[in-house]
Design an enzyme around this catalytic site. Structure first.
Site, PDB file in Angstrom:
ATOM      1  N   GLY A   8      11.510  -3.247 -14.673  1.00 38.01           N
ATOM      2  CA  GLY A   8      12.823  -2.644 -14.479  1.00 38.01           C
ATOM      3  C   GLY A   8      13.038  -1.380 -15.286  1.00 38.01           C
ATOM      4  NE  ARG A  65       6.884 -10.060   5.284  1.00 39.80           N
ATOM      5  CZ  ARG A  65       6.468  -9.785   4.059  1.00 39.80           C
ATOM      6  NH1 ARG A  65       7.311  -9.420   3.125  1.00 39.80           N
ATOM      7  NH2 ARG A  65       5.198  -9.873   3.733  1.00 39.80           N
ATOM      8  CG  MET A  90       6.633  -4.843  -6.647  1.00 37.57           C
ATOM      9  SD  MET A  90       6.376  -3.109  -6.222  1.00 37.57           S
ATOM     10  CE  MET A  90       4.606  -3.100  -6.034  1.00 37.57           C
ATOM     11  CG  LEU A  93      12.938  -4.858   2.049  1.00 37.26           C
ATOM     12  CD1 LEU A  93      13.721  -3.654   1.557  1.00 37.26           C
ATOM     13  CD2 LEU A  93      13.622  -6.160   1.642  1.00 37.26           C
ATOM     14  CG  HIS A 109       5.408   4.751  -2.742  1.00 40.89           C
ATOM     15  ND1 HIS A 109       5.028   3.423  -2.686  1.00 40.89           N
ATOM     16  CD2 HIS A 109       4.308   5.481  -2.475  1.00 40.89           C
ATOM     17  CE1 HIS A 109       3.741   3.370  -2.380  1.00 40.89           C
ATOM     18  NE2 HIS A 109       3.270   4.597  -2.252  1.00 40.89           N
ATOM     19  CG  ASP A 145       5.707   2.725   0.778  1.00 37.31           C
ATOM     20  OD1 ASP A 145       6.808   2.395   0.301  1.00 37.31           O
ATOM     21  OD2 ASP A 145       4.643   2.174   0.468  1.00 37.31           O
ATOM     22  CD  GLU A 174       7.524   5.664 -10.950  1.00 37.04           C
ATOM     23  OE1 GLU A 174       8.345   4.755 -10.735  1.00 37.04           O
ATOM     24  OE2 GLU A 174       6.296   5.479 -10.912  1.00 37.04           O
TER      25      GLU A 174
END
Ligand code: GAR
Length: 200
Positions: A8, A65, A90, A93, A109, A145, A174
């Site tokens: 996180g 899922r 991770m 979806l 990403h 992605d 990031e």
């Protein structure tokens, strides 16, 4: 609303930026909650210490899922967030989940998309002989992605680089890029909500 699976550190960078850049006063925005699909995610401890609501929705508790994504969406919608931020989340979806949050679902990403979608991005960049690598913030669409790019940052790939060294170099970027991209998204939303100027 921020979704995590691990350390996180991006989530923490966003929380700190929200405070330093006064997102509450400027945009009426705050981090409403942090949800993890892993109970052991280190980021949950940071979020709780910040007084942010946390929840765990374990993917292991669901047979498919679709069932996991339905439970995740229920946990998200309980907070009615304007924006859903994936920060080291991770899980792949489902199209239904992505459609539900269309236009307000962001991901970070660790590659210069469209290069190296998926996993092991740092090693793949080294193996391909890339001289630069980096990180992308993008809108999430049904294809993994591949959504529209909001912003990117570039770092050099050094001779004898290891995946771990490159990952650390990218992670530093990031932590700057994601808060900046989210701040830009919030500013754009605020501008769009302003009444149009009409001279009388
Ligand atoms: C970050 O490097 C992020 O870009 C990556 O996971 C790490 C999470 O770190 N995300 C992905 O690989 C998504 N496909 P963090 O938990 O410390 O923010």
């Amino acid at each position: 609303m921020i979704l995590i699976s691990g350390e996180g550190s991006n989530m923490a960078a966003i929380v700190r930026s929200a405070r330093q850049e006064r997102w509450a006063e400027r945009f009426g925005a705050r981090v409403t909650a942090v949800i993890s699909n892993k109970a052991e995610a280190g980021g949950l401890v940071f979020a709780q210490a910040e007084g942010i609501a946390t929840a765990v929705v374990s993917h292991k508790a669901f047979a498919t899922r679709e069932l996991f994504d339905t439970a995740l969406a229920e946990a998200i919608d309980a907070h009615a967030p304007a924006l859903v931020v994936l920060a080291g989340f991770m899980r792949i979806l489902t199209p239904g989940f992505v459609a539900r949050y269309a236009g307000r679902l962001l991901n970070i990403h660790p590659s210069l998309l469209p290069a190296f979608p998926g996993l092991h991005t740092h090693q793949r960049a080294i193996d391909a002989g890339c001289k630069v690598a980096g990180v992308t913030v993008h809108q999430v669409t049904a294809e993994l992605d591949h959504g529209p790019i909001l912003d990117q940052a570039v770092v050099p790939v050094l001779a004898d680089d290891t995946a771990a060294a490159l990952a650390a170099r990218i992670l530093t970027q990031e932590h700057l890029l994601y808060p900046r991209a989210i701040g830009g998204w919030l500013a754009a939303q605020a501008r769009a909500a302003e009444p149009a100027f009409s001279p009388s």
